[in-house]
Design a protein around this motif. Structure first.
Motif, PDB file in Angstrom:
ATOM      1  N   ILE A 119       0.817  -1.220   0.000  1.00 38.55           N
ATOM      2  CA  ILE A 119       0.000   0.000   0.000  1.00 38.55           C
ATOM      3  C   ILE A 119       0.847   1.266   0.000  1.00 38.55           C
ATOM      4  CG2 ILE A 119      -0.272   0.248   2.514  1.00 38.55           C
ATOM      5  CD1 ILE A 119      -3.302   0.751   1.909  1.00 38.55           C
ATOM      6  N   GLY A 120       2.101   1.149   0.429  1.00 47.09           N
ATOM      7  CA  GLY A 120       2.961   2.333   0.409  1.00 47.09           C
ATOM      8  C   GLY A 120       4.266   2.092   1.141  1.00 47.09           C
ATOM      9  N   LYS A 121       5.148   3.095   1.030  1.00 40.45           N
ATOM     10  CA  LYS A 121       6.463   3.000   1.660  1.00 40.45           C
ATOM     11  C   LYS A 121       6.503   3.964   2.845  1.00 40.45           C
ATOM     12  CE  LYS A 121       9.470   0.849  -0.297  1.00 40.45           C
ATOM     13  NZ  LYS A 121      10.265   0.865  -1.521  1.00 40.45           N
ATOM     14  N   THR A 122       7.092   3.507   3.953  1.00 42.47           N
ATOM     15  CA  THR A 122       7.031   4.309   5.178  1.00 42.47           C
ATOM     16  C   THR A 122       8.334   5.044   5.470  1.00 42.47           C
ATOM     17  OG1 THR A 122       7.611   2.359   6.476  1.00 42.47           O
ATOM     18  CG2 THR A 122       5.272   2.839   6.218  1.00 42.47           C
ATOM     19  N   ASN A 123       8.166   6.123   6.207  1.00 43.22           N
ATOM     20  CA  ASN A 123       9.282   7.001   6.559  1.00 43.22           C
ATOM     21  C   ASN A 123      10.193   6.337   7.592  1.00 43.22           C
ATOM     22  OD1 ASN A 123      10.755   9.353   6.351  1.00 43.22           O
ATOM     23  ND2 ASN A 123       9.527  10.488   7.849  1.00 43.22           N
ATOM     24  N   MET A 124      11.389   6.855   7.684  1.00 42.06           N
ATOM     25  CA  MET A 124      12.421   6.236   8.520  1.00 42.06           C
ATOM     26  C   MET A 124      13.533   7.239   8.760  1.00 42.06           C
ATOM     27  SD  MET A 124      14.004   3.964   5.386  1.00 42.06           S
ATOM     28  CE  MET A 124      15.666   3.748   6.028  1.00 42.06           C
ATOM     29  N   ASP A 125      14.438   6.917   9.667  1.00 46.11           N
ATOM     30  CA  ASP A 125      15.641   7.720   9.766  1.00 46.11           C
ATOM     31  C   ASP A 125      16.461   7.468   8.506  1.00 46.11           C
ATOM     32  OD1 ASP A 125      15.871   9.151  12.370  1.00 46.11           O
ATOM     33  OD2 ASP A 125      15.448   7.144  13.155  1.00 46.11           O
ATOM     34  N   GLU A 126      17.160   8.502   8.061  1.00 49.17           N
ATOM     35  CA  GLU A 126      17.944   8.380   6.839  1.00 49.17           C
ATOM     36  C   GLU A 126      18.881   7.172   6.920  1.00 49.17           C
ATOM     37  OE1 GLU A 126      20.487  11.720   5.949  1.00 49.17           O
ATOM     38  OE2 GLU A 126      20.908  10.985   3.934  1.00 49.17           O
ATOM     39  N   PHE A 127      18.794   6.300   5.928  1.00 47.34           N
ATOM     40  CA  PHE A 127      19.592   5.072   5.883  1.00 47.34           C
ATOM     41  C   PHE A 127      19.469   4.250   7.167  1.00 47.34           C
ATOM     42  CE2 PHE A 127      21.578   7.177   2.251  1.00 47.34           C
ATOM     43  CZ  PHE A 127      21.639   6.116   1.352  1.00 47.34           C
ATOM     44  N   ALA A 128      18.324   4.388   7.828  1.00 49.57           N
ATOM     45  CA  ALA A 128      18.017   3.622   9.053  1.00 49.57           C
ATOM     46  C   ALA A 128      18.932   3.980  10.220  1.00 49.57           C
ATOM     47  CB  ALA A 128      18.048   2.106   8.782  1.00 49.57           C
ATOM     48  N   MET A 129      19.529   5.168  10.152  1.00 53.53           N
ATOM     49  CA  MET A 129      20.447   5.578  11.212  1.00 53.53           C
ATOM     50  C   MET A 129      19.783   6.586  12.131  1.00 53.53           C
ATOM     51  SD  MET A 129      23.886   6.013   9.003  1.00 53.53           S
ATOM     52  CE  MET A 129      24.528   4.685   7.996  1.00 53.53           C
ATOM     53  N   GLY A 130      19.287   6.086  13.265  1.00 61.47           N
ATOM     54  CA  GLY A 130      18.676   6.988  14.228  1.00 61.47           C
ATOM     55  C   GLY A 130      17.598   6.265  14.997  1.00 61.47           C
ATOM     56  N   GLY A 131      17.102   6.929  16.018  1.00 60.85           N
ATOM     57  CA  GLY A 131      16.096   6.314  16.865  1.00 60.85           C
ATOM     58  C   GLY A 131      14.853   7.162  16.990  1.00 60.85           C
ATOM     59  N   THR A 132      14.651   8.092  16.051  1.00 64.84           N
ATOM     60  CA  THR A 132      13.512   9.004  16.192  1.00 64.84           C
ATOM     61  C   THR A 132      12.770   9.259  14.882  1.00 64.84           C
ATOM     62  OG1 THR A 132      14.848  10.967  15.721  1.00 64.84           O
ATOM     63  CG2 THR A 132      14.732  10.260  18.026  1.00 64.84           C
ATOM     64  N   THR A 133      13.359   8.846  13.751  1.00 67.08           N
ATOM     65  CA  THR A 133      12.852   9.142  12.412  1.00 67.08           C
ATOM     66  C   THR A 133      13.000  10.635  12.077  1.00 67.08           C
ATOM     67  OG1 THR A 133      11.310   7.296  12.663  1.00 67.08           O
ATOM     68  CG2 THR A 133      10.920   8.666  10.787  1.00 67.08           C
ATOM     69  N   GLU A 134      13.672  11.371  12.969  1.00 68.69           N
ATOM     70  CA  GLU A 134      13.869  12.794  12.677  1.00 68.69           C
ATOM     71  C   GLU A 134      14.967  13.039  11.643  1.00 68.69           C
ATOM     72  OE1 GLU A 134      14.242  13.319  17.009  1.00 68.69           O
ATOM     73  OE2 GLU A 134      13.327  15.279  16.704  1.00 68.69           O
ATOM     74  N   ASP A 146       0.967  11.043  20.754  1.00 70.47           N
ATOM     75  CA  ASP A 146       1.209  12.447  21.107  1.00 70.47           C
ATOM     76  C   ASP A 146       2.021  13.033  19.974  1.00 70.47           C
ATOM     77  OD1 ASP A 146       2.101  14.890  21.937  1.00 70.47           O
ATOM     78  OD2 ASP A 146       2.801  14.221  23.919  1.00 70.47           O
ATOM     79  N   LEU A 147       1.339  13.864  19.181  1.00 66.19           N
ATOM     80  CA  LEU A 147       1.975  14.325  17.943  1.00 66.19           C
ATOM     81  C   LEU A 147       3.209  15.197  18.185  1.00 66.19           C
ATOM     82  CD1 LEU A 147      -1.292  15.039  15.912  1.00 66.19           C
ATOM     83  CD2 LEU A 147       0.296  13.116  15.617  1.00 66.19           C
ATOM     84  N   ALA A 148       3.431  15.594  19.419  1.00 66.73           N
ATOM     85  CA  ALA A 148       4.623  16.381  19.727  1.00 66.73           C
ATOM     86  C   ALA A 148       5.814  15.476  20.037  1.00 66.73           C
ATOM     87  CB  ALA A 148       4.350  17.297  20.909  1.00 66.73           C
ATOM     88  N   ARG A 149       5.569  14.176  20.020  1.00 66.10           N
ATOM     89  CA  ARG A 149       6.638  13.239  20.375  1.00 66.10           C
ATOM     90  C   ARG A 149       7.100  12.410  19.179  1.00 66.10           C
ATOM     91  NH1 ARG A 149       7.253  12.661  26.021  1.00 66.10           N
ATOM     92  NH2 ARG A 149       5.696  13.934  27.080  1.00 66.10           N
ATOM     93  N   VAL A 150       8.288  11.855  19.335  1.00 59.63           N
ATOM     94  CA  VAL A 150       8.841  11.046  18.248  1.00 59.63           C
ATOM     95  C   VAL A 150       8.169   9.667  18.225  1.00 59.63           C
ATOM     96  CG1 VAL A 150      11.086  12.202  18.386  1.00 59.63           C
ATOM     97  CG2 VAL A 150      10.718  10.069  19.660  1.00 59.63           C
ATOM     98  N   PRO A 151       8.098   9.064  17.051  1.00 56.33           N
ATOM     99  CA  PRO A 151       7.548   7.708  16.961  1.00 56.33           C
ATOM    100  C   PRO A 151       8.617   6.655  17.263  1.00 56.33           C
ATOM    101  CG  PRO A 151       8.113   8.486  14.772  1.00 56.33           C
ATOM    102  CD  PRO A 151       8.454   9.607  15.718  1.00 56.33           C
ATOM    103  N   GLY A 152       9.864   7.107  17.524  1.00 59.40           N
ATOM    104  CA  GLY A 152      10.982   6.173  17.606  1.00 59.40           C
ATOM    105  C   GLY A 152      11.534   5.934  16.216  1.00 59.40           C
ATOM    106  N   GLY A 153      12.559   5.113  16.154  1.00 64.11           N
ATOM    107  CA  GLY A 153      13.157   4.881  14.856  1.00 64.11           C
ATOM    108  C   GLY A 153      14.166   3.753  14.925  1.00 64.11           C
TER     109      GLY A 153
END
Lengths: 513, 96, 497
Positions: A119-134, A146-153
């Motif tokens: 159905i689609g491709k999901t967002n991620m930390d660049e090259f899977a490097m990180g723990g926040t998807t930021e 809580d939209l003010a918080r990170v989803p993790g990564g």
């Protein structure tokens, strides 16, 4: 109950019985995405038309009495680190923003064979490097709780879209906790299989000896179902395990008699949030009430896991990411401007008569490489490339890389010893629940230390999963991690399922979704 | 060990990165912190530990020598940032 | 060696393309000469997500070669990434072997049949399996300074064979290469075609100069771009002289300031070496074990099987031809150096014909001449060993002289006829000995002066009769005529006494 509230197992039952059509299911989830993804931004791309026409074809086949695959007609979201033929695969990086693979990853082929709908491709930390998807270059994903918080990564999009009820199943990748930690932050289930259980062919490499693709889902049963589709030997991946795949979806409902859970002394020290600690302790009491024995154990080298992990992961990453040089695919810097700058620098140095600097001046090719890579990669990726290059460079190789490989062996030995005493190891996934966006972006070391409980499984190659086990005072989900011996995913899944028969944390949904 | 700016400059060439002055400062500071933390490993006795480069030990994994179709040229070159009908193109390779 | 005040020290690095159908880590064809970028796939383009899987045949060919080079084969071997940036290296690293190569500490014996140098063992430091890079093409059209990249060759299996610095002259270097190529050809592991790049040579050379203070080593020079064995020989000779001149000018020794290793390229046109620009940062390859590939374990049983599969190698074959066939070392060398099929032809010819020395002479002079003239290999030579043996037997029986036999041979080579057919075509009939004896008797009767001359000791006088015999019967064998005439004259003489 609406469609998006149903588990994958239930949806398949209804699809098979004809209560629901695949088109209805896909439409329902597309609608959820349309309503919710403006806020969450879990997806980097939604393939609505492709998904609907695939659903129509599945429905036709079903109506025509043809047999369909295990996931026949069910939508699945795929982390954008996995190659999909003819569809952009970006790794959430500017470097690959215009990259379209001419081939499918093995897991994509398996999903297609199982008649899943991508159905689609999901967002991620660049090259899977990180723990926040930021660190994604494409979008910032928010935590549906809580939209003010990170989803993790790094599989933040994969966990968030599941938590927000936009898909019933999701695929992530886990190099040091990248499935388990976002699963715990978003209150969903995530499993990192044993290294080699799922083919890495087509998974864009971060750290090859640690990377593993795995399922995220609403409960243990759904994890089992999806793992059964993903797992299996692949001759295109030399590190793929050539062993039979158990029927997880059938085994998952069998409880474990006389289960012994190990609790790692070192995991309950400094830095562990008290509410997380309490939720995990409570989960252990639930297991005891189910007849399990909880045993105190030690993993003596666990305090070295973070240092070991980041050395090995960055060394491998520095090598794996060398291929992004602007020659054969991906981003290339504006060559005309680059050459003009270089010529100007040369003129300036010549007129100053600075011959040493002139000798050091990049050739056009080297400048193209450097400029391309500096513009194409984000800060975190560059940091890790630099760290890995440094640790492998002449004079530091033994002190860092080889030393880390040796400590890795000791970490593995710790697990081998522990699994002679206990069946599974239970503990926290992350020291805290999801934190606020932007809170840790400027302190890489603090962010690395958050991976304390998850990286060891990747270093040792063992399997591990995360299941929801509570909410903190602010209503943020908390995860319980279970770790199991090599290739023993079925034991993990059965233990998780046991827990979910008597608890309902996995059924909680964020408000507003 | 502590990292100097000069080392960072050298590593950035090895890594084919080009860091601006402020980036170099930040990188030096951050990597120095991380590398200092990694020095923690020095205290581990690894005398008898065999280096572990793979998560799971496997040996002798081979494929048979049978030709399979290659990509057609158009697909192979389709992602190239600069190309002609037959080849990838790059700024001139010097020497050699 | 021309100048006794120094000794030349040469070590060679040879890259050999192994003869597999597919590449080392993917299943793209290795066929030479395909249009650019038509033999590539995600793996050899290094596309994100692709993974390598080792070609079994490549490993087995490499193992076979290593065993034939008398190498030690460690039980455990692994692959490493050698990291550098180059546009024809799409992954940013080459998969190669660093600290645990698949073989090491072997040797190759070299000798010169004409005795130009004493036979010796050249040590093999190591032989390891790695992947080839692609091709960068530089077409500097007006103002267009782009390079063009073709990745067809990327990932082709290479065996890198590194010798010890054991060669002491350009001739030894050439002999090493010739013997190595022969061995590889016998093993069938490579076609060794230098024009197509399936065999590439780099040389390391320096001098050990005798000085009053003792022997001093000059800085090592790596020489590249040598496109034939002859070029290697000449480049080494050039370098030795050049390095000695530089030494005399500068007195800079190996390791002294300015005495580091440098790289030079051989300019075939000018017959000189020229300095080459080093690749930037080439000194730090940051080798580390490739996490995508599994190590390989080789068992003793496997090694025994490889040894059993080698067949007879050139050195052993040369010895056997000398002892079993009774031909000398030089002849054995020439025959063996032509390759295994040539030796097989020779052996069959000698078996049927029964005269190994004659077979050897014909093979070296006549067969080789035709092969060279027509650019053929022995497999395509039109005369079968049995047919050629038939011809040689006719010569041996004295029924045909060598020059007539050569005419027959040429017809056979041209037409594919048997010896008998070719002789018929040339109107040659083997002359029966009785018939020839009658002819000789007639000639002697008609030429009493010749008989008298011979009887007085002038054997040469027979020459006049040979011409006449040829005119009477073109198939008459001159040697046989001479022998018969002398015999008859001797009989006459003894009858008179």
């Amino acid at each position: 109950m609406s469609i998006h509230d149903l588990t994958a197992t239930e949806l398949i039952r209804r699809l098979e019985s004809g209560d629901l059509s695949s088109v209805e299911v896909v439409q329902a989830f597309l609608k959820r995405i349309e309503q919710g993804d403006g806020r969450v931004r879990a997806f980097v791309r939604v393939e609505a038309n492709r998904a609907l026409s695939a659903a129509e074809r599945i429905d036709q086949r079903r109506r025509g009495g043809e047999s369909v695959g295990r996931l026949g007609g069910l939508p699945v979201a795929v982390k954008d680190v996995i190659c999909t033929e003819g569809q952009a695969t970006t790794c959430a990086s500017k470097m690959l923003q215009r990259f379209t693979p001419p081939y499918d990853a093995t897991v994509i082929r398996r999903l297609k064979q199982a008649d899943a709908i991508l159905i689609g491709k999901t967002n991620m930390d660049e090259f899977a490097m990180g723990g926040t998807t930021e660190s994604s270059a494409l979008a910032t994903t928010c935590n549906p709780w809580d939209l003010a918080r990170v989803p993790g990564g790094s599989s933040g999009g994969a966990a968030a879209c599941l938590a927000a009820g936009m898909v019933p199943l999701s695929i992530g990748s886990d190099t040091g906790g990248s499935i388990r930690q976002p699963a715990s932050f978003c209150g969903v289930n995530g499993l990192k299989p044993t290294y080699g259980r799922v083919s890495r062919f087509g998974l864009i490499a971060f750290a090859s000896s640690l990377d593993q693709i795995g399922p995220l889902a609403r409960n243990a049963e759904d994890l089992a179902l999806l793992l059964e589709v993903l797992a299996g030997h692949d001759p295109s991946d030399s590190t793929s395990a050539n062993v039979p795949v158990p029927e997880y979806s059938r085994l998952v409902s069998q409880p474990l008699d006389g289960l012994t859970l190990g609790v790692v002394r070192e995991h309950f020290g400094e830095g562990l949030d008290s509410q997380v600690q309490e939720a995990v302790r409570e989960a252990l009491r639930v297991y005891e009430s189910l007849g399990a024995t909880v045993k105190d154990i030690s993993l003596p080298h666990s305090r070295y896991a973070i240092a070991t992990y980041y050395i090995i992961a960055c060394c491998e990453a520095s090598s794996n990411l060398a291929r992004y040089d602007g020659v054969h695919y991906g981003y290339r810097t504006d060559e005309t401007a680059m050459l003009a700058d270089l010529a100007a620098e040369q003129r300036a140095l010549t007129s100053r008569g600075d011959s040493p600097l002139l000798d050091d001046l990049d050739s056009p090719l080297v400048r193209m490489y450097r400029q391309t890579r500096s513009e194409g990669f984000g800060a975190e990726v560059k940091r890790r490339i630099m760290l890995g290059t440094y640790a492998l460079s002449h004079g530091y190789y033994d002190a860092y890389y080889v030393k880390a490989l040796k400590v890795r062996r000791l970490i593995r030995n710790d697990f081998d010893a522990a699994f002679r005493e206990v069946d599974l190891i239970a503990g926290p996934v992350a020291p805290t629940p999801a934190y606020r966006l932007g809170e840790k972006t400027e302190d890489p070391l603090a962010m690395y230390l958050g991976d304390l409980y998850t990286v060891s499984a990747n270093l040792a190659g063992i399997c591990a999963l995360s299941v929801p086990c509570g909410l903190n005072g602010q209503g943020m989900p908390i995860g319980l991690q279970l770790q199991g011996p090599l290739l023993d995913e079925q034991r993990l899944l059965r233990a998780a399922r046991m827990y979910q028969t008597v608890t309902d944390w996995h059924t909680r949904r964020p408000e507003g979704f | 060990m502590s990292l100097t700016r000069q080392q960072i400059v050298k590593v950035s060439l090895l890594a084919r990165l080009r860091l601006q002055d402020d980036e170099l400062d930040r990188m030096t500071h951050q990597l120095d912190q991380v590398v200092s933390y990694m020095d923690l490993l020095a205290e581990v006795d690894t005398e008898d530990a065999e280096p572990m480069a793979h998560a799971v030990e496997q040996t002798n994994v081979f494929a048979e020598d049978h030709v399979l179709p290659s990509l057609d040229r158009e697909s192979a070159l389709s992602n190239a940032p600069k190309r002609d009908e037959q080849c990838y193109r790059v700024p001139a390779v010097l020497g050699d | 060696m021309s100048d006794p005040s120094y000794e030349i020290v040469i070590g060679l690095e040879v890259h050999v393309q192994l003869q597999t159908a597919t590449k080392l880590f993917c299943r793209c064809s290795t066929r030479f000469g395909a249009p650019p970028n038509t033999q590539t796939c995600p793996v050899c383009i290094g596309l994100p997500g692709s993974l390598p899987v080792m070609n079994r045949q490549a490993f087995e060919l490499a193992l076979k070669t290593a065993v034939a080079l008398n190498c030690e084969i460690p039980a455990f071997t692994k692959w490493d990434r050698k990291q550098y940036y180059y546009p024809d290296l799409p992954k940013g690293y080459q998969i190669s072997q660093f600290d645990l190569p698949m073989s090491q500490h072997g040797y190759l014996e070299i000798s010169d049949a004409k005795g130009a140098f004493a036979p010796k063992r050249v040590g093999i430091l190591r032989a390891h399996l790695e992947e080839d890079a692609g091709k960068s093409m530089h077409d500097e059209l007006a103002g267009k300074a782009d390079s063009r990249i073709d990745l067809n060759r990327t990932g082709t299996p290479l065996l890198e064979i590194v010798s010890q610095p054991d060669m002491r002259s350009p001739e030894e270097a050439r002999a090493y290469l010739t013997e190595l190529k022969l061995l590889l050809t016998y093993l069938g592991v490579s076609d060794c075609n230098m024009q197509e790049g399936s065999l590439r040579v780099d040389a390391n050379i320096n001098l050990h100069v005798a000085t009053p203070q003792g022997t001093v080593a000059t800085p090592i020079v790596e020489v590249k771009n040598m496109n034939s064995f002859r070029a290697v020989e000449r480049a080494m000779a050039f370098e030795a002289t050049r390095q000695f001149d530089v030494w005399n000018d500068t007195r800079i020794s190996l390791g002294a300031p300015g005495g580091h290793k440098t790289t030079r390229g051989w300019d075939e046109q000018a017959q000189v070496t020229r300095p080459q620009r080093q690749k930037e940062e080439s000194s730090d390859y940051r080798y580390f074990p490739d996490p995508d590939l599994a190590p390989v374990i080789v068992t003793d049983q496997q090694l025994d099987a490889v040894r059993a599969s080698l067949g007879e190698l050139p050195a052993a074959l040369r010895d056997r031809l000398q002892t079993e066939r009774g031909i000398d070392a030089y002849d054995a060398d020439v025959i063996v150096n032509q390759g295994r099929a040539f030796v097989d032809y020779f052996s069959e010819l000698a078996d049927i014909g029964g005269d190994a020395k004659r077979a050897s002479n014909w093979m070296q002079q006549d067969v080789l001449r035709v092969l060279n003239e027509r650019d053929l290999t022995i497999e395509l030579f039109p005369i079968s060993p049995a047919s050629l043996a038939e011809l040689l037997k006719t010569v041996q029986r004295g029924e045909l002289d060598t020059s007539r036999a050569r005419d027959v041979f040429n017809v056979m080579a041209e037409s594919g006829d048997s010896a008998a057919q070719a002789m018929q075509r040339l109107g040659i009939q083997a002359v029966h000995r009785d018939e020839l004896r009658d002819l000789c008797r007639e000639l002697l009767d008609a030429n009493p002066n010749v008989v008298a001359d011979v009887q007085s000791g002038k054997e040469k006088a027979i020459g006049a009769l040979i011409g006449q015999a040829k005119r009477r019967n073109p198939n008459a064998n001159p040697n046989q005529v001479r022998q018969l005439c002398l015999e008859l004259i001797r009989q006459q003489g003894s009858a008179q006494e």
